[in-house]
Write a protein that holds these residues in place. Structure first.
Motif, PDB file in Angstrom:
ATOM      1  N   TYR A  24      -6.444  -2.622  -6.143  1.00 31.26           N
ATOM      2  CA  TYR A  24      -6.102  -1.322  -6.730  1.00 31.26           C
ATOM      3  C   TYR A  24      -6.929  -1.044  -7.980  1.00 31.26           C
ATOM      4  CZ  TYR A  24      -3.612   2.378  -9.126  1.00 31.26           C
ATOM      5  OH  TYR A  24      -3.309   3.549  -9.781  1.00 31.26           O
ATOM      6  N   TYR A  25      -6.966  -2.000  -8.902  1.00 31.27           N
ATOM      7  CA  TYR A  25      -7.664  -1.743 -10.164  1.00 31.27           C
ATOM      8  C   TYR A  25      -9.180  -1.780  -9.999  1.00 31.27           C
ATOM      9  CZ  TYR A  25      -3.365  -1.468 -12.769  1.00 31.27           C
ATOM     10  OH  TYR A  25      -2.144  -1.049 -13.248  1.00 31.27           O
ATOM     11  N   THR A  36     -10.722  -0.494  -7.345  1.00 29.70           N
ATOM     12  CA  THR A  36     -11.107   0.780  -6.738  1.00 29.70           C
ATOM     13  C   THR A  36     -10.727   1.984  -7.596  1.00 29.70           C
ATOM     14  OG1 THR A  36      -9.032   0.805  -5.474  1.00 29.70           O
ATOM     15  CG2 THR A  36     -10.962  -0.147  -4.401  1.00 29.70           C
ATOM     16  N   SER A  37      -9.723   1.842  -8.453  1.00 32.07           N
ATOM     17  CA  SER A  37      -9.264   2.983  -9.250  1.00 32.07           C
ATOM     18  C   SER A  37     -10.138   3.239 -10.473  1.00 32.07           C
ATOM     19  CB  SER A  37      -7.819   2.765  -9.708  1.00 32.07           C
ATOM     20  OG  SER A  37      -7.749   1.720 -10.673  1.00 32.07           O
ATOM     21  N   THR A  67       2.351   6.542  -7.079  1.00 25.95           N
ATOM     22  CA  THR A  67       1.347   7.528  -7.474  1.00 25.95           C
ATOM     23  C   THR A  67       1.922   8.938  -7.391  1.00 25.95           C
ATOM     24  OG1 THR A  67      -0.445   6.091  -6.708  1.00 25.95           O
ATOM     25  CG2 THR A  67      -0.960   8.421  -6.995  1.00 25.95           C
ATOM     26  N   GLU A  91      -9.621   1.882 -13.278  1.00 27.95           N
ATOM     27  CA  GLU A  91      -8.821   1.526 -14.445  1.00 27.95           C
ATOM     28  C   GLU A  91      -9.081   0.065 -14.825  1.00 27.95           C
ATOM     29  OE1 GLU A  91      -6.588   3.211 -16.268  1.00 27.95           O
ATOM     30  OE2 GLU A  91      -6.369   5.090 -15.163  1.00 27.95           O
ATOM     31  N   GLU A 119       0.834  -1.204   0.000  1.00 27.27           N
ATOM     32  CA  GLU A 119       0.000   0.000   0.000  1.00 27.27           C
ATOM     33  C   GLU A 119       0.870   1.256   0.000  1.00 27.27           C
ATOM     34  OE1 GLU A 119      -3.546   2.057   2.729  1.00 27.27           O
ATOM     35  OE2 GLU A 119      -2.877  -0.003   3.108  1.00 27.27           O
ATOM     36  N   HIS A 148       0.029   5.592 -12.556  1.00 23.91           N
ATOM     37  CA  HIS A 148      -1.394   5.311 -12.338  1.00 23.91           C
ATOM     38  C   HIS A 148      -1.783   3.908 -12.805  1.00 23.91           C
ATOM     39  CE1 HIS A 148      -2.114   9.459 -11.171  1.00 23.91           C
ATOM     40  NE2 HIS A 148      -1.449   9.852 -12.245  1.00 23.91           N
ATOM     41  N   ARG A 149      -0.837   3.202 -13.437  1.00 25.64           N
ATOM     42  CA  ARG A 149      -1.107   1.834 -13.881  1.00 25.64           C
ATOM     43  C   ARG A 149       0.054   0.933 -13.432  1.00 25.64           C
ATOM     44  NH1 ARG A 149      -5.147   0.895 -17.229  1.00 25.64           N
ATOM     45  NH2 ARG A 149      -4.173  -1.018 -17.989  1.00 25.64           N
ATOM     46  N   ILE A 174       2.438   1.671  -3.495  1.00 16.48           N
ATOM     47  CA  ILE A 174       1.498   2.248  -4.460  1.00 16.48           C
ATOM     48  C   ILE A 174       1.417   3.763  -4.278  1.00 16.48           C
ATOM     49  CG2 ILE A 174      -0.934   2.350  -5.125  1.00 16.48           C
ATOM     50  CD1 ILE A 174      -1.116  -0.635  -4.461  1.00 16.48           C
TER      51      ILE A 174
END
Length: 215
Positions: free
Chosen positions: A92-93, A95-96, A62, A98, A55, A67-68, A58
């Motif tokens: 992550y993906y 919630t984001s 960021t 993406e 976490e 962002h990916r 990440i």
């Protein structure tokens, strides 16, 4: 064998390979496992908090404009990193917002062609890597911001990578304190309600010289 030598408790340290139901005489001793190596039986355990470390990784990426992020590991350390990396990647993906069909991948250290294809097809712009994989990371034409969860035994860190150094001293002290508690209360054998104590790892900014890092 251990009991005959007057041993009352055993600390099971981390191993290179996953251990599952090793043939030990469990009943008459107190047990504490360190790390992720022992999958079964479920014992009291002290280990790294990989979820917290990832976490934080990440968040760092960021800040650098990533962002990916791609989540990368090697098959040899599957038992150490797979669950935390995969869970973090999916979370992550999800919630984001993406879309990334394959955010996590396990590759051998020399599988450059598949690594390049994964980076391109998933449009990865940063990396969270279980251990240093210099050959793969250097194969990318542009330098991707990267975070290493754990340096290898030689301390070789790819250029421009940051990451973590496990706080083994703290985990060792915690394990001994937990063992003392078990022995004082005669909690022997495989526990009905195993406890897990987590230790987060200090952040380090690595230099390019092998084996050296700075806080």
């Amino acid at each position: 064998m251990w009991k005959a030598r007057g041993i009352r408790g055993v600390l099971l340290g981390p191993c290179d390979k996953e251990l599952c139901q090793p043939p030990f005489e469990w009943n008459d001793l107190a047990w504490v496992a360190i790390g992720h190596s022992l999958s079964l039986p479920l014992l009291h355990r002290v280990r790294r908090d990989f979820d917290a470390d990832i976490e934080r990784a990440i968040a760092r990426l960021t800040q650098k404009g990533g962002h990916r992020p791609g989540f990368l590991s090697e098959p040899e350390s599957h038992h150490l990193f797979h669950t935390s990396l995969l869970r973090s990647a999916l979370t992550y993906y999800h919630t984001s917002g993406e879309s990334c069909p394959e955010p996590y991948i396990e590759l051998p250290f020399n599988d450059v062609s598949r690594f390049r294809a994964w980076i391109k097809s998933m449009r990865i712009d940063s990396l969270i890597v279980s251990r240093p994989m210099p050959l793969l990371q250097s194969a990318v034409g542009r330098k991707l911001p990267s975070v290493i969860l754990s340096p290898n035994e030689q301390g070789v860190i790819p250029e421009r990578c940051d990451g973590f150094i496990a706080n083994y001293q703290a985990m060792g002290h915690t394990s001994i304190n937990l063992m003392h508690h078990l022995l004082m209360n005669r909690h022997l054998g495989i526990p009905e309600l195993p406890q897990t104590m987590l230790a987060s790892s200090p952040w380090h900014q690595f230099r390019t010289a092998p084996g050296k890092f700075a806080q």
